[in-house]
Design a protein around this motif. Structure first.
Motif, PDB file in Angstrom:
ATOM      1  N   ALA A   1       0.831  -1.208   0.000  1.00 28.14           N
ATOM      2  CA  ALA A   1       0.000   0.000   0.000  1.00 28.14           C
ATOM      3  C   ALA A   1       0.863   1.253   0.000  1.00 28.14           C
ATOM      4  N   SER A   2       1.912   1.253   0.799  1.00 29.81           N
ATOM      5  CA  SER A   2       2.775   2.434   0.828  1.00 29.81           C
ATOM      6  C   SER A   2       3.529   2.610  -0.489  1.00 29.81           C
ATOM      7  N   TRP A   3       3.937   1.502  -1.100  1.00 24.23           N
ATOM      8  CA  TRP A   3       4.614   1.575  -2.390  1.00 24.23           C
ATOM      9  C   TRP A   3       3.672   2.125  -3.459  1.00 24.23           C
ATOM     10  N   LEU A   4       2.452   1.606  -3.507  1.00 27.93           N
ATOM     11  CA  LEU A   4       1.471   2.097  -4.488  1.00 27.93           C
ATOM     12  C   LEU A   4       1.219   3.585  -4.314  1.00 27.93           C
ATOM     13  N   SER A   5       1.051   3.999  -3.091  1.00 27.26           N
ATOM     14  CA  SER A   5       0.779   5.401  -2.815  1.00 27.26           C
ATOM     15  C   SER A   5       1.954   6.289  -3.189  1.00 27.26           C
ATOM     16  N   GLY A   6       3.159   5.821  -2.935  1.00 27.09           N
ATOM     17  CA  GLY A   6       4.340   6.623  -3.242  1.00 27.09           C
ATOM     18  C   GLY A   6       4.682   6.657  -4.714  1.00 27.09           C
ATOM     19  N   VAL A   7       4.547   5.557  -5.413  1.00 28.66           N
ATOM     20  CA  VAL A   7       4.953   5.473  -6.806  1.00 28.66           C
ATOM     21  C   VAL A   7       3.907   6.061  -7.743  1.00 28.66           C
ATOM     22  N   TYR A   8       2.641   5.778  -7.481  1.00 22.97           N
ATOM     23  CA  TYR A   8       1.592   6.178  -8.411  1.00 22.97           C
ATOM     24  C   TYR A   8       0.838   7.436  -7.987  1.00 22.97           C
ATOM     25  N   GLY A   9       1.231   8.046  -6.897  1.00 18.72           N
ATOM     26  CA  GLY A   9       0.634   9.312  -6.484  1.00 18.72           C
ATOM     27  C   GLY A   9      -0.860   9.209  -6.219  1.00 18.72           C
ATOM     28  N   PRO A  10      -1.624  10.162  -6.760  1.00 17.27           N
ATOM     29  CA  PRO A  10      -3.074  10.183  -6.492  1.00 17.27           C
ATOM     30  C   PRO A  10      -3.800   8.918  -6.967  1.00 17.27           C
ATOM     31  N   VAL A  11      -3.350   8.331  -8.066  1.00 14.12           N
ATOM     32  CA  VAL A  11      -3.985   7.109  -8.560  1.00 14.12           C
ATOM     33  C   VAL A  11      -3.701   5.946  -7.605  1.00 14.12           C
ATOM     34  N   GLY A  12      -2.512   5.892  -7.069  1.00 15.53           N
ATOM     35  CA  GLY A  12      -2.136   4.815  -6.150  1.00 15.53           C
ATOM     36  C   GLY A  12      -2.808   4.909  -4.795  1.00 15.53           C
ATOM     37  N   HIS A  13      -3.325   6.089  -4.453  1.00 19.19           N
ATOM     38  CA  HIS A  13      -3.998   6.230  -3.158  1.00 19.19           C
ATOM     39  C   HIS A  13      -5.233   5.332  -3.074  1.00 19.19           C
ATOM     40  N   GLY A  14      -5.946   5.177  -4.176  1.00 18.45           N
ATOM     41  CA  GLY A  14      -7.117   4.296  -4.185  1.00 18.45           C
ATOM     42  C   GLY A  14      -6.739   2.861  -3.904  1.00 18.45           C
ATOM     43  N   GLY A  15      -5.692   2.383  -4.557  1.00 16.12           N
ATOM     44  CA  GLY A  15      -5.214   1.026  -4.307  1.00 16.12           C
ATOM     45  C   GLY A  15      -4.692   0.870  -2.892  1.00 16.12           C
ATOM     46  N   ALA A  16      -4.025   1.901  -2.388  1.00 18.96           N
ATOM     47  CA  ALA A  16      -3.500   1.843  -1.025  1.00 18.96           C
ATOM     48  C   ALA A  16      -4.637   1.773  -0.013  1.00 18.96           C
ATOM     49  N   ILE A  17      -5.722   2.479  -0.286  1.00 17.95           N
ATOM     50  CA  ILE A  17      -6.874   2.428   0.620  1.00 17.95           C
ATOM     51  C   ILE A  17      -7.479   1.023   0.638  1.00 17.95           C
ATOM     52  N   VAL A  18      -7.612   0.421  -0.532  1.00 15.20           N
ATOM     53  CA  VAL A  18      -8.156  -0.938  -0.606  1.00 15.20           C
ATOM     54  C   VAL A  18      -7.257  -1.917   0.150  1.00 15.20           C
ATOM     55  N   LEU A  19      -5.953  -1.838  -0.069  1.00 15.25           N
ATOM     56  CA  LEU A  19      -5.038  -2.751   0.638  1.00 15.25           C
ATOM     57  C   LEU A  19      -5.041  -2.495   2.137  1.00 15.25           C
ATOM     58  N   GLY A  20      -5.173  -1.232   2.544  1.00 18.77           N
ATOM     59  CA  GLY A  20      -5.273  -0.919   3.962  1.00 18.77           C
ATOM     60  C   GLY A  20      -6.522  -1.520   4.596  1.00 18.77           C
ATOM     61  N   LEU A  21      -7.629  -1.454   3.864  1.00 16.27           N
ATOM     62  CA  LEU A  21      -8.866  -2.055   4.370  1.00 16.27           C
ATOM     63  C   LEU A  21      -8.743  -3.578   4.466  1.00 16.27           C
ATOM     64  N   VAL A  22      -8.101  -4.197   3.495  1.00 18.84           N
ATOM     65  CA  VAL A  22      -7.886  -5.645   3.556  1.00 18.84           C
ATOM     66  C   VAL A  22      -7.009  -5.990   4.763  1.00 18.84           C
ATOM     67  N   ALA A  23      -5.969  -5.202   5.002  1.00 19.29           N
ATOM     68  CA  ALA A  23      -5.107  -5.446   6.162  1.00 19.29           C
ATOM     69  C   ALA A  23      -5.900  -5.311   7.463  1.00 19.29           C
ATOM     70  N   LEU A  24      -6.805  -4.335   7.521  1.00 18.54           N
ATOM     71  CA  LEU A  24      -7.634  -4.182   8.718  1.00 18.54           C
ATOM     72  C   LEU A  24      -8.599  -5.346   8.906  1.00 18.54           C
ATOM     73  N   LEU A  25      -9.064  -5.938   7.810  1.00 11.71           N
ATOM     74  CA  LEU A  25      -9.946  -7.090   7.903  1.00 11.71           C
ATOM     75  C   LEU A  25      -9.193  -8.364   8.299  1.00 11.71           C
ATOM     76  N   VAL A  26      -7.956  -8.484   7.865  1.00 14.96           N
ATOM     77  CA  VAL A  26      -7.141  -9.670   8.160  1.00 14.96           C
ATOM     78  C   VAL A  26      -6.623  -9.634   9.604  1.00 14.96           C
ATOM     79  N   PHE A  27      -6.310  -8.459  10.094  1.00 12.05           N
ATOM     80  CA  PHE A  27      -5.646  -8.297  11.387  1.00 12.05           C
ATOM     81  C   PHE A  27      -6.351  -9.000  12.555  1.00 12.05           C
ATOM     82  N   PRO A  28      -7.661  -8.852  12.748  1.00 10.23           N
ATOM     83  CA  PRO A  28      -8.270  -9.503  13.920  1.00 10.23           C
ATOM     84  C   PRO A  28      -8.230 -11.028  13.867  1.00 10.23           C
ATOM     85  N   TYR A  29      -8.357 -11.600  12.672  1.00 14.55           N
ATOM     86  CA  TYR A  29      -8.451 -13.060  12.560  1.00 14.55           C
ATOM     87  C   TYR A  29      -7.100 -13.743  12.476  1.00 14.55           C
ATOM     88  N   LEU A  30      -6.117 -13.075  11.907  1.00 17.39           N
ATOM     89  CA  LEU A  30      -4.823 -13.724  11.711  1.00 17.39           C
ATOM     90  C   LEU A  30      -3.712 -13.152  12.583  1.00 17.39           C
TER      91      LEU A  30
END
Length: 141
Positions: A87-116
């Motif tokens: 997520a941080s790589w996407l946000s840094g490399v792709y700028g504003p376009v990568g922020h959307g992907g970084a948000i999605v990956l951040g949400l997935v990480a938040l969903l995985v965190f409690p169970y794993l």
């Protein structure tokens, strides 16, 4: 020794985690990649074995549940770390376009965190071996 209620709670969490991993990897991901599929199958198998063993109150259930907790924690920490770094790589490399992907990956990480991550830590703490104190023989220090 685990109480029956504790064993049922841990078994339920293990089986639920296995089902959520199966859904997330084999239904939620659009493509197959053998490292992800192998880790998911390993995690599902060990969580199901621990859950079934705890439900059935088998003698090996606690040992398998500890191993399942360690495997879940290791794979969970690895997954959350990879998602955060990507997520941080996407946000840094792709700028504003990568922020959307970084948000999605951040949400997935938040969903995985409690169970794993959180659930395996609680499971390992609950299943840690207790030291039984035996009286020492006279004359031994």
């Amino acid at each position: 020794m685990l109480s029956r209620r504790t064993a049922i709670v841990i078994a339920t969490v293990d089986v639920l985690t296995a089902l959520l991993v199966a859904f997330g990897v084999f239904v939620g991901l659009p493509t197959r990649w053998w490292p992800v599929d192998t880790g998911a199958v390993l995690l599902m198998a060990i969580d199901l074995a621990a859950g079934i063993g705890l439900f059935a109150a088998t003698p090996w259930a606690v040992r398998v549940a500890r191993i399942a907790g360690l495997v879940s924690l290791a794979l969970g920490l690895f997954t959350v770390t990879v998602l955060a770094l990507t997520a941080s790589w996407l946000s840094g490399v792709y700028g504003p376009v990568g922020h959307g992907g970084a948000i999605v990956l951040g949400l997935v990480a938040l969903l995985v965190f409690p169970y794993l991550v959180v659930a395996p830590v609680v499971q390992l703490l609950w299943l840690r071996p207790t030291a039984e104190r035996k009286p020492m023989a006279p004359g031994r220090v």
